[in-house]
Design a protein around this motif. Sequence first.
Motif, mmCIF file in Angstrom:
data_model
loop_
_atom_site.group_PDB
_atom_site.id
_atom_site.type_symbol
_atom_site.label_atom_id
_atom_site.label_comp_id
_atom_site.label_asym_id
_atom_site.label_seq_id
_atom_site.Cartn_x
_atom_site.Cartn_y
_atom_site.Cartn_z
ATOM 1 N N LEU A 161 0.816 -1.211 0.000
ATOM 2 C CA LEU A 161 0.000 0.000 0.000
ATOM 3 C C LEU A 161 0.850 1.262 0.000
ATOM 4 O O LEU A 161 0.464 2.282 -0.585
ATOM 5 N N GLU A 162 2.002 1.211 0.656
ATOM 6 C CA GLU A 162 2.873 2.390 0.691
ATOM 7 C C GLU A 162 3.331 2.803 -0.703
ATOM 8 O O GLU A 162 3.706 3.953 -0.919
ATOM 9 N N ASN A 163 3.288 1.864 -1.645
ATOM 10 C CA ASN A 163 3.721 2.139 -3.012
ATOM 11 C C ASN A 163 2.565 2.118 -4.001
ATOM 12 O O ASN A 163 2.783 1.965 -5.210
ATOM 13 N N SER A 164 1.338 2.270 -3.492
ATOM 14 C CA SER A 164 0.150 2.256 -4.345
ATOM 15 C C SER A 164 -0.580 3.591 -4.271
ATOM 16 O O SER A 164 -0.447 4.335 -3.291
ATOM 17 N N PHE A 165 -1.363 3.867 -5.325
ATOM 18 C CA PHE A 165 -2.107 5.117 -5.418
ATOM 19 C C PHE A 165 -3.553 4.818 -5.793
ATOM 20 O O PHE A 165 -3.819 3.906 -6.586
ATOM 21 N N ALA A 166 -4.482 5.579 -5.227
ATOM 22 C CA ALA A 166 -5.906 5.400 -5.518
ATOM 23 C C ALA A 166 -6.490 6.686 -6.087
ATOM 24 O O ALA A 166 -6.056 7.801 -5.740
ATOM 25 N N TRP A 167 -7.484 6.519 -6.932
ATOM 26 C CA TRP A 167 -8.202 7.647 -7.518
ATOM 27 C C TRP A 167 -9.473 7.928 -6.717
ATOM 28 O O TRP A 167 -10.191 7.004 -6.344
ATOM 29 N N HIS A 168 -9.733 9.211 -6.479
ATOM 30 C CA HIS A 168 -10.874 9.661 -5.691
ATOM 31 C C HIS A 168 -11.728 10.605 -6.541
ATOM 32 O O HIS A 168 -11.200 11.483 -7.225
ATOM 33 N N ASP A 169 -13.048 10.450 -6.433
ATOM 34 C CA ASP A 169 -13.957 11.264 -7.236
ATOM 35 C C ASP A 169 -15.237 11.537 -6.445
ATOM 36 O O ASP A 169 -15.904 10.598 -5.989
ATOM 37 N N TYR A 170 -15.569 12.812 -6.305
ATOM 38 C CA TYR A 170 -16.781 13.205 -5.582
ATOM 39 C C TYR A 170 -18.025 12.601 -6.226
ATOM 40 O O TYR A 170 -18.927 12.098 -5.536
ATOM 41 N N ALA A 171 -18.079 12.622 -7.553
ATOM 42 C CA ALA A 171 -19.262 12.106 -8.248
ATOM 43 C C ALA A 171 -19.446 10.614 -7.990
ATOM 44 O O ALA A 171 -20.578 10.126 -7.946
ATOM 45 N N HIS A 172 -18.349 9.890 -7.804
ATOM 46 C CA HIS A 172 -18.444 8.452 -7.546
ATOM 47 C C HIS A 172 -19.198 8.177 -6.255
ATOM 48 O O HIS A 172 -20.118 7.343 -6.222
ATOM 49 N N SER A 173 -18.835 8.852 -5.187
ATOM 50 C CA SER A 173 -19.501 8.590 -3.913
ATOM 51 C C SER A 173 -20.961 9.031 -3.963
ATOM 52 O O SER A 173 -21.845 8.335 -3.450
ATOM 53 N N ARG A 174 -21.224 10.164 -4.596
ATOM 54 C CA ARG A 174 -22.611 10.653 -4.664
ATOM 55 C C ARG A 174 -23.492 9.754 -5.520
ATOM 56 O O ARG A 174 -24.693 9.626 -5.266
#
Length: 295
Positions: free
Chosen positions: A155-168
């Motif tokens: 996990l220390e070497n991983s990245f995630a994408w975040h999107d407001y529209a996704h949660s809504r």
Amino acid sequence: MDVVPMGPGFAAELRGVTLSDIARDDAAYAAARAAFEEHSVLVFRDQQVTDEIQLEFSRRFGPPEVTKVGSQGTGSHFVILSTIGPDGKVVPPDHRLVLRNRANQLWHTDSSFKRVPALTSILSARIIPAHGGETEYVSTRLAFERLDAPMRERLENSFAWHDYAHSRSQIAPDLASPEERAALPPQCWRMVWKNPANGRGAIYLASHAYAVEGMEPAAGSKLIDELMAFATAPGTSYVHQWRKGDVVMWDNRATMHRGRPWPSHEARLMVRTTISATVADGVETMRPPSSQAAE
């Protein structure tokens, strides 16, 4: 000032101090900041809260966000979380304000979908329902420390994408407006945020997270779901029972939280200020090297 631990290994109540004390006194601020770095969630009871006092206190911890488009309080430093309409009455259950409150009942960390994520959120109770409406917190720092060593390293070497529209979209397909989608494009952040003050890492995820960089969509979504379930396992949360005059602040780098429902006919008014993370808070270490990274 007394620091009284609460919850399952994190959270604390600060007694014998006011928001104004911390805003105006260097020693009080230093003690509160140390407690914040250690406990991640701080509770202040019986505060005489006004917008001015809350903002003064908030500025002590860093630059306050300007509230995004589409929210109550847009353009100010305040997010108004309310189910009270312009006529002073509680809005009906199918009102957009109610749907937005329902979205806040998903596990999340504030502002992970923004170009500059948040250090801390400060929430004050102005009007509270007689029953329900609690806020539940988990420590993603303690969750990270519970993982086995290979997963922590991964996990220390991983990245995630975040999107407001996704949660809504989990609440209603069009809950995020076109203006919000345009103003809040997806952001990519490291999946572990290390605290510069103590070196401890924390899983950085939320209901806004939808993909893992370099993984097939289904596999990335599965990893996110598994980590979210692990971090929010039964028995790991602190549930705050609100009283009028309460103020709670939390470290968005090291916690997730969610609201709990309350009777639809009862009013609730909470006011939140949110402080942007800075270089001193470790935000620069979160950015991926890719040209797709958040600016």
